[in-house]
Design an enzyme around this catalytic site. Structure first.
Site, PDB file in Angstrom:
ATOM      1  N   HIS A   9       0.817  -1.210   0.000  1.00  0.00           N
ATOM      2  CA  HIS A   9       0.000   0.000   0.000  1.00  0.00           C
ATOM      3  C   HIS A   9       0.851   1.261   0.000  1.00  0.00           C
ATOM      4  O   HIS A   9       0.369   2.329  -0.347  1.00  0.00           O
ATOM      5  CB  HIS A   9      -0.926  -0.001   1.219  1.00  0.00           C
ATOM      6  N   SER A  10       2.093   1.141   0.380  1.00  0.00           N
ATOM      7  CA  SER A  10       3.020   2.269   0.459  1.00  0.00           C
ATOM      8  C   SER A  10       4.117   2.096  -0.587  1.00  0.00           C
ATOM      9  O   SER A  10       4.788   1.052  -0.629  1.00  0.00           O
ATOM     10  CB  SER A  10       3.641   2.305   1.856  1.00  0.00           C
TER      11      SER A  10
END
Length: 127
Positions: A9-10
């Site tokens: 997600h990052s």
């Protein structure tokens, strides 16, 4: 050689994890990061994952290792049986095991098996 795509997600997490995997397994292992969204937010992007897949695909298959939630769901949209496989493995340990196996010339099935075996690794032994 089997390629690896690390989906988080990052963007920072995916990128650093890819650097760690290459650092341990060797710079010749095709590992790509696909983190965050196209505009830099937290999340996942099918376009970024697709570009990462294309960048590491050397014809021997690609293993996608997602972190959690929507990265798993988005990655599964790109599965191609026998060619692109999503691994249900711990993100860090699975990525390292997969990268080492890929670097040793293992097949897609064996790279997946190495990543899956990482689930059983104990850090403190049998205490």
């Amino acid at each position: 050689m089997v390629g690896l795509v690390l989906v988080a997600h990052s963007a920072g997490l995916a990128s650093e994890m890819a650097a760690l995997a290459r650092g341990i397994a060797g710079s010749g292992v095709p590992v790509a990061a696909a983190g965050g969204t196209g505009d830099g937010r937290l999340g996942t992007s099918i376009d970024l994952i697709g570009k990462a897949l294309a960048s590491v695909n050397q014809g021997d298959g690609v293993l996608i290792i997602p972190d959690l939630g929507s990265s798993v769901l988005t990655s599964r949209l790109l599965e191609v049986p026998g060619q692109v496989v999503v691994a249900d493995v711990p993100f860090l340990e699975g990525a390292i095991a997969a990268a080492v196996a890929a670097g040793a010339g293992a097949s897609l099935a064996d790279v997946l098996a190495a990543a899956e075996e990482a689930r059983t690794y104990r850090k403190l032994g049998d205490t």
